[in-house]
Design an enzyme around this catalytic site. Structure first.
Site, PDB file in Angstrom:
ATOM      1  N   GLY A  77       0.964  -1.270  -0.039  1.00 60.88           N
ATOM      2  CA  GLY A  77       0.076   0.148   0.044  1.00 60.88           C
ATOM      3  C   GLY A  77       0.841   1.286   0.004  1.00 60.88           C
ATOM      4  NE  ARG A 141      -2.333  -4.294  -0.953  1.00 63.19           N
ATOM      5  CZ  ARG A 141      -1.682  -3.858   0.185  1.00 63.19           C
ATOM      6  NH1 ARG A 141      -0.710  -4.396   0.755  1.00 63.19           N
ATOM      7  NH2 ARG A 141      -2.142  -2.648   0.523  1.00 63.19           N
ATOM      8  CG  ASP A 172       2.880  -9.921   4.919  1.00 58.57           C
ATOM      9  OD1 ASP A 172       3.171 -10.652   5.924  1.00 58.57           O
ATOM     10  OD2 ASP A 172       1.437  -9.419   4.780  1.00 58.57           O
ATOM     11  CE  LYS A 198       4.445  -0.230   2.708  1.00 62.21           C
ATOM     12  NZ  LYS A 198       3.522  -0.746   1.717  1.00 62.21           N
ATOM     13  CB  THR A 199       2.792   0.004   6.444  1.00 63.36           C
ATOM     14  OG1 THR A 199       1.115  -0.093   6.590  1.00 63.36           O
ATOM     15  CG2 THR A 199       3.403  -0.484   7.964  1.00 63.36           C
ATOM     16  CG  ASP A 201      -1.642  -0.335   8.023  1.00 68.58           C
ATOM     17  OD1 ASP A 201      -2.432   0.379   7.864  1.00 68.58           O
ATOM     18  OD2 ASP A 201      -1.747  -1.740   7.545  1.00 68.58           O
TER      19      ASP A 201
HETATM   20  P1  FBP Z   1       0.677  -1.747   3.560  1.00 72.96           P
HETATM   21  O1  FBP Z   1       0.707  -2.498   4.712  1.00 72.96           O
HETATM   22  O2  FBP Z   1       0.912  -2.731   2.475  1.00 72.96           O
HETATM   23  O3  FBP Z   1       1.170  -0.541   3.295  1.00 72.96           O
HETATM   24  O4  FBP Z   1      -0.857  -1.482   3.410  1.00 72.96           O
HETATM   25  C1  FBP Z   1      -1.755  -0.668   4.298  1.00 72.96           C
HETATM   26  C2  FBP Z   1      -3.161  -0.453   3.991  1.00 72.96           C
HETATM   27  O5  FBP Z   1      -3.371   0.766   3.471  1.00 72.96           O
HETATM   28  C3  FBP Z   1      -3.953  -1.218   4.881  1.00 72.96           C
HETATM   29  O6  FBP Z   1      -4.108  -0.048   6.093  1.00 72.96           O
HETATM   30  C4  FBP Z   1      -5.430  -1.332   4.300  1.00 72.96           C
HETATM   31  O7  FBP Z   1      -6.061  -2.420   4.856  1.00 72.96           O
HETATM   32  C5  FBP Z   1      -4.862  -1.928   3.014  1.00 72.96           C
HETATM   33  O8  FBP Z   1      -3.526  -1.387   2.831  1.00 72.96           O
HETATM   34  C6  FBP Z   1      -5.806  -1.632   1.821  1.00 72.96           C
HETATM   35  O9  FBP Z   1      -5.246  -2.100   0.895  1.00 72.96           O
HETATM   36  P2  FBP Z   1      -5.324  -1.918  -0.720  1.00 72.96           P
HETATM   37  O10 FBP Z   1      -4.596  -0.609  -1.177  1.00 72.96           O
HETATM   38  O11 FBP Z   1      -5.118  -3.146  -1.782  1.00 72.96           O
HETATM   39  O12 FBP Z   1      -6.814  -1.528  -0.987  1.00 72.96           O
END
Ligand code: FBP
Length: 550
Positions: A77, A141, A172, A198-199, A201
């Site tokens: 993400g 992803r 991951d 990175k994230t 979250d």
């Molecule tokens: P990452 O951990 O890969 O950075 O993604 C975070 C996130 O934004 C989460 O908060 C959310 O649940 C998910 O990605 C949403 O995924 P997508 O961008 O595939 O809709």
């Protein structure tokens, strides 16, 4: 391409670097490390990259400045600051030697496997300095975990003379970076692999990593919006706003936004799990806050709901675990294939226990469907698709109607719903993220020039002025343990959930009753990029409290 006034002004911002990275550096090594759990198993799986020391960069007279070709991948993400990691790495490898080259693989790890790439130039990089988004090369992803992918990757790396690969990702993706580092080391392919945390979250953090990049900007963006809603709410005095916040499993984003805005209710999934709360308990908790405020004539309020809440309600957690197992093909470890959604649901219903079936059947049809069907490539439930905010407000309305009948509630309840996630992932990075990311990228160039592989780039002491930040690297194996994923035991980086005995949660818990009954809203306003340092350079409340400076 036309640019906004802010973009133009912001392009000229020179991110701050730790003092240690402002001249030549050498490595100061710490003691040998071990993984956070399952030491023997992790050691056996990573014989070439296990046990390496934590390293810190300290000033040196001179450094290895041979030209080097490096590749970079954005994985998963989006998170504010990714472009600055790339510009920091670019400046870092060029500062070692102008003949160094940086290549970006397109649209995530898939770009490495499919040999899709670009070479960065000064003009190209300059277009993206201090901007949000991952659009410089795109993200994806694709899971990088199979030998065939690693072998395909090495072909293009050899063709471009790339000696090091930097993977920017969450837990991951960094786990996969570690597996790749080990594979290339075992095969003696001469390619180093470095990870970068990175994230938005905020769940990739531990003793060594203070925060994942993007968390700061995303939380400030959501808090601005929540503050705006709270002002509207306090002006019109007629709505309860249910605001779901991204964050996947962990509730770090919801907690940080609560600390910044002081809403009436904020649910923390980790607490729901610890207290073994049922869905009805959660609904009762919110309804009680609505009821109490109605007594004071306040038929309005705000409720923050973490994205992953549903997964933490114990009965639903057990259900999801079994769904993950039955939807994985044990022979391949990959998700099972079905001809249609109906076939998938029928398969699920005939393969889960009667207890889990009862829990599934008790949920509204759309939630049931989402739980049975949608998975991301890592096999995780796509919690962002579940409309928990609507589910909760409908159940609260029902409960209040019952209490009204029983004479226990006398108020008006009208709900509005919001989901903040994508709004914050590509915001222009705050000064904190702009500086932090640039430093992470620049620092990665020094891990590479010092021959490191299987390390994550880390910058610490970030609540101090950037000058005093500490730069170095942590072996990724140090963060690993064995966890059950999709029906199999796998080595993974341990995800950081909200700690209920940690300072941020304790601060929140000490104030939430007052915030629920009174109207104590705080309005943080938009991120400021220019102005006094106390306005522009604040870190998150979470980090400040964790570092005991809050
Ligand atoms: P990452 O951990 O890969 O950075 O993604 C975070 C996130 O934004 C989460 O908060 C959310 O649940 C998910 O990605 C949403 O995924 P997508 O961008 O595939 O809709």
């Amino acid at each position: 391409m036309e640019k906004s006034a802010l973009q133009i002004a912001r392009a000229a911002y020179q991110p701050k670097l730790p003092k240690a990275l402002q001249g030549p550096v050498k490595v100061k090594e710490g003691a040998a490390t071990q993984s956070v759990g399952n030491q023997e198993e992790i050691k056996a799986l990573f014989p070439n990259t296990y046990g390496m020391p934590v390293v810190e960069f300290v000033p040196a007279e001179s450094e290895n400045n041979a030209p080097i070709n490096v590749g970079i991948i954005l994985s998963g993400g989006q998170a504010p600051g990714g472009h600055n990691v790339i510009s920091g790495l670019y400046d870092g490898v060029k500062s070692l030697n102008r003949d160094s080259k940086l290549y970006g693989f397109l649209m995530g790890p898939g770009g490495l496997v499919d040999h899709k790439y670009v070479e960065f130039t000064d003009e190209f990089i300059d277009e993206y300095r201090n901007t949000g988004g991952f659009d410089i090369i795109g993200s994806g992803r694709t899971k990088l975990e199979k030998e065939a992918q690693f072998e395909s990757g090495i072909q293009i790396l050899r063709q471009l003379g790339i000696k090091a690969l930097v993977i920017i990702g969450g837990d991951d993706s960094n786990t996969n970076a570690c597996v790749l580092a080990e594979y290339y080391a075992a095969k003696q392919y001469g390619v180093q692999v470095i990870g970068c945390p990175k994230t938005i979250d905020g769940d990739l953090k531990n003793e060594q990593i203070e925060t994942s990049f993007g968390f700061d900007t995303a939380c400030k963006t959501y808090s601005e919006l929540i503050g705006n809603i709270q002002r509207d709410c306090n002006s019109a005095r007629k709505y309860w706003h249910f605001i779901k916040l991204m964050g996947r499993s962990a509730s770090h984003i919801a907690l940080e936004c609560a600390l910044q805005t002081q809403p009436n209710v904020c649910l923390i999934s980790e607490e729901v799990e610890q207290k073994q709360m049922s869905l009805d308990d959660v609904v009762t908790y919110i309804a009680q806050a609505v009821c109490q405020r109605a007594v004071d004539g306040n038929n309005f309020g705000t409720v923050l709901v973490p994205e992953g809440l549903i997964e933490f309600i114990p009965a639903i957690k057990v259900l999801i675990r079994q769904l993950n197992e039955v939807l994985t093909d044990p022979a391949t470890g990959e998700p099972r294939e079905f001809k249609s959604a109906d076939e998938q649901i029928a398969f699920v219903l005939s393969h889960i226990t009667p207890e889990n079936k009862a829990v599934l059947e008790s949920l509204p049809a759309d939630v049931k469907r989402q739980l049975c069907l949608d998975r991301d490539p890592h096999g995780n439930v796509q919690v962002s698709l579940i409309e928990t905010e609507k589910l909760l407000s409908a159940m609260v309305a029902k409960k209040l109607a019952e209490w009204e009948q029983e004479g226990k509630y006398n108020g008006k309840f009208s709900a509005q719903h919001h989901f903040f996630g994508y709004e914050g992932r590509c915001a222009a990075p705050s000064n904190y993220d702009a500086d932090y990311c640039y430093s992470l990228g620049y620092n990665a160039s020094r891990l590479i020039s010092n021959g490191k592989t299987g390390y994550m780039s880390v910058i610490r002491n970030t609540t101090a002025p950037a000058q005093e930040w500490i730069a170095g690297g942590v072996p990724i194996t140090m963060m690993m343990n064995i966890e059950r994923r999709n029906g199999a035991d796998k080595p993974v980086i341990r995800k950081a959930l909200v700690e209920l005995d940690g300072a941020p949660f304790r601060y929140f818990a000490a104030h939430r009753d007052e915030w629920a009954r009174q109207t104590c809203y705080v309005y943080p306003g938009p991120i400021q990029y220019f102005g006094p340092t106390e306005v522009c350079d604040q870190c998150t409340k979470t980090l400040a409290l964790e570092q005991a400076k809050g």
